[in-house]
Enzyme design. Sequence first.
Site, PDB file in Angstrom:
ATOM      1  N   GLU A 263      40.742  46.235  27.929  1.00 43.33           N
ATOM      2  CA  GLU A 263      39.350  45.897  28.279  1.00 43.33           C
ATOM      3  C   GLU A 263      38.739  47.002  29.114  1.00 43.33           C
ATOM      4  OE1 GLU A 263      39.115  42.022  30.085  1.00 43.33           O
ATOM      5  OE2 GLU A 263      40.282  41.124  28.496  1.00 43.33           O
ATOM      6  N   HIS A 282      36.171  37.900  27.204  1.00 44.66           N
ATOM      7  CA  HIS A 282      36.733  37.521  28.524  1.00 44.66           C
ATOM      8  C   HIS A 282      35.735  36.631  29.285  1.00 44.66           C
ATOM      9  CE1 HIS A 282      39.838  38.760  31.773  1.00 44.66           C
ATOM     10  NE2 HIS A 282      39.375  37.536  31.990  1.00 44.66           N
TER      11      HIS A 282
HETATM   12  C1  DGY Z   1      40.684  35.355  36.228  1.00 47.86           C
HETATM   13  O1  DGY Z   1      40.112  34.894  37.219  1.00 47.86           O
HETATM   14  O2  DGY Z   1      41.816  35.829  36.297  1.00 47.86           O
HETATM   15  C2  DGY Z   1      39.943  35.284  34.950  1.00 47.86           C
HETATM   16  O3  DGY Z   1      40.510  36.039  33.962  1.00 47.86           O
HETATM   17  C3  DGY Z   1      38.499  35.663  35.186  1.00 47.86           C
HETATM   18  O4  DGY Z   1      37.702  35.155  34.198  1.00 47.86           O
END
Ligand code: DGY
Length: 317
Positions: A263, A282
């Site tokens: 990402e 995401h």
């Molecule tokens: C996290 O808080 O780890 C999530 O992936 C964010 O959306």
Amino acid sequence: MSQRVPGWAVETLSGAGFEVRMRDSDAPASSDELVRLVEGARGMVSFLTDRVDCAVIEAGGALEVVSTVAAGYDNIDVAAAVERGVEVCHTPDALTDATADLTMALLLAAARRLPENDGFLREGGRILWRLEQPLMGLDVSGTTIGIVGAGKIGTAVARRARAFGMRIVYTGRSGWDRPIEEELSATRCELDELVRTADVVSLHVPLTDATRGMIDAQVLQAMKPSALLINTSRGALVDEDALADALESGWISGVGLDVFADEPAVNERLLALRERVVLTPHMGSATEGTRRAMLATAVDNVIAALRGCAKNVVPRR
Ligand code: DGY
């Protein structure tokens, strides 16, 4: 603050007696920007896209706490922070339900081929009910979901899956307590058995050295050809090239992915696949209420840590 945040969050910190330095952007910060931001600061509110490495932690000579607006903290060098006496705090509860909801949404969307059916209509396809129509789906009720990771989100997904009539098998370092196992009629097993028996495999473990690439070609080949893989945790749990091979070769039937290994980039081979492949950017925690709760928790975590009573400290592995 490594990203621009709403006024109420700044006011909460200034009301508690802290001066706030905020980056005037919500784009991911570069390493240099993070280093400049933490110089002289006692606390840092950071985000998932920040690489809070040793250099950043060292630059913040006065730093006492890094408080991330996230449950996951694989972007933070926790060992370096601990060595320098810096607390690392996160928001483990705020996003449980939203992420579990998205997990079920991806499961259902992949099983019932929602994006493909939506595209069919928009591209001029006609509604013509027949016994076997185009883009038929997979059954969900009565099938088995394999939950990899028995933490809060894994548990919340299991409860939802149970309500959809699914059987539950799961793996987890420490299993669920007996009452939860009974409530969910869940059976704990090893990963190799889970992937052999589950119709849906859903990932809910954090990204660590031990879990990176855990879903590799061998695991994918062991899954049922009709199975779906759902990932709302971290992309790097999965070997994405092996996953593209698996989808192209029919080792598994489909995927629902909210997270990707590199990402913000998305694996080109996965992007090119459409059949029972559902991809989202995401967004597991991306509801207004959840993002607000995450930020409120992160702000509260900084204040608590700077007052000497840190909470939501990340587990030391
Ligand atoms: C996290 O808080 O780890 C999530 O992936 C964010 O959306």
